[in-house]
Design a protein around this motif. Sequence first.
Motif, PDB file in Angstrom:
ATOM      1  N   ARG A  13       0.833  -1.205   0.000  1.00 45.06           N
ATOM      2  CA  ARG A  13       0.000   0.000   0.000  1.00 45.06           C
ATOM      3  C   ARG A  13       0.873   1.263   0.000  1.00 45.06           C
ATOM      4  N   ALA A  14       1.901   1.276   0.840  1.00 42.33           N
ATOM      5  CA  ALA A  14       2.798   2.433   0.900  1.00 42.33           C
ATOM      6  C   ALA A  14       3.499   2.644  -0.439  1.00 42.33           C
ATOM      7  N   HIS A  15       3.924   1.548  -1.068  1.00 47.17           N
ATOM      8  CA  HIS A  15       4.583   1.643  -2.381  1.00 47.17           C
ATOM      9  C   HIS A  15       3.625   2.210  -3.440  1.00 47.17           C
ATOM     10  N   ILE A  16       2.406   1.708  -3.456  1.00 45.06           N
ATOM     11  CA  ILE A  16       1.437   2.197  -4.444  1.00 45.06           C
ATOM     12  C   ILE A  16       1.137   3.671  -4.195  1.00 45.06           C
TER      13      ILE A  16
ATOM     14  N   ASP B  34      -2.769   8.044  -5.299  1.00 42.70           N
ATOM     15  CA  ASP B  34      -4.165   7.807  -5.656  1.00 42.70           C
ATOM     16  C   ASP B  34      -4.749   6.780  -4.685  1.00 42.70           C
ATOM     17  N   ALA B  35      -5.560   7.239  -3.738  1.00 43.68           N
ATOM     18  CA  ALA B  35      -6.130   6.356  -2.710  1.00 43.68           C
ATOM     19  C   ALA B  35      -6.986   5.251  -3.326  1.00 43.68           C
ATOM     20  N   GLY B  36      -7.688   5.558  -4.401  1.00 44.91           N
ATOM     21  CA  GLY B  36      -8.498   4.546  -5.075  1.00 44.91           C
ATOM     22  C   GLY B  36      -7.638   3.430  -5.643  1.00 44.91           C
TER      23      GLY B  36
ATOM     24  N   MET C  85      -5.561  -2.119  -5.577  1.00 46.12           N
ATOM     25  CA  MET C  85      -4.416  -3.021  -5.732  1.00 46.12           C
ATOM     26  C   MET C  85      -3.984  -3.691  -4.430  1.00 46.12           C
ATOM     27  N   ALA C  86      -4.578  -3.306  -3.308  1.00 50.51           N
ATOM     28  CA  ALA C  86      -4.177  -3.822  -2.001  1.00 50.51           C
ATOM     29  C   ALA C  86      -4.318  -5.341  -1.916  1.00 50.51           C
TER      30      ALA C  86
ATOM     31  N   MET D 292      -5.450 -13.230  -3.215  1.00 46.78           N
ATOM     32  CA  MET D 292      -4.240 -14.007  -3.448  1.00 46.78           C
ATOM     33  C   MET D 292      -3.491 -13.565  -4.717  1.00 46.78           C
ATOM     34  N   ALA D 293      -4.211 -13.157  -5.748  1.00 43.96           N
ATOM     35  CA  ALA D 293      -3.530 -12.670  -6.950  1.00 43.96           C
ATOM     36  C   ALA D 293      -2.765 -11.387  -6.637  1.00 43.96           C
ATOM     37  N   ASN D 294      -3.358 -10.510  -5.840  1.00 43.36           N
ATOM     38  CA  ASN D 294      -2.678  -9.275  -5.464  1.00 43.36           C
ATOM     39  C   ASN D 294      -1.457  -9.582  -4.607  1.00 43.36           C
ATOM     40  N   LEU D 295      -1.561 -10.591  -3.740  1.00 46.93           N
ATOM     41  CA  LEU D 295      -0.409 -11.019  -2.953  1.00 46.93           C
ATOM     42  C   LEU D 295       0.732 -11.441  -3.876  1.00 46.93           C
ATOM     43  N   CYS D 296       0.399 -12.177  -4.906  1.00 44.22           N
ATOM     44  CA  CYS D 296       1.416 -12.625  -5.865  1.00 44.22           C
ATOM     45  C   CYS D 296       2.055 -11.448  -6.603  1.00 44.22           C
TER      46      CYS D 296
END
Length: 182
Positions: free
Chosen positions: A143-146, A152-154, A159-160, A169-173
Amino acid sequence: DYLRALAQKNKAEDITRVLYPNDSTWEGKRLRIKQQYVLSSASLQDMLRTYKVAHGNDLSHFADYYAVQLNDTHPAMSIPELIRLLMAEGMDFEQAFSIAQRTFSYTNHTVMKEALECWHEDLVRSLLPRIYQIIKEIDNRYRAHIWETTHDAGKVEEMAVTSNGVVRMANLCVASCHSVNG
């Protein structure tokens, strides 16, 4: 008490009895998560064992010798599990995450929302509390990287790794692998 002992034995063996159990019920979801975790952990523990036999106890070069291709999200539990195992060997989170990132790559086979594996946070937290903590740490850092990249909070929420009570799980990957394709 033979019947009780047999029931316990069968319950333990259910974890590996059927690959990809039906996860349309809460019990099915619990079994699926247990299965994914046990199979991932066993594989990683064996890799660490064979690495140590060949290269000694300095695990800092693990990713130089092992590559793990996550073929869809079913083995994604491997990411926080490798971090957990490396931390149990004395590494801090930064070192362990760096090795995990260099070890894992991910192939995504679909963009259909219903096919992208998500687990209720409460379920993951209750079954695998340490794995859940590691996932939350990955999520916080991602989250910090994004945010630093987009402001852009949205986008951050979209992407979180964890959002609206689920672990994606896909976002974790995507957050944890050195290479993503699909």
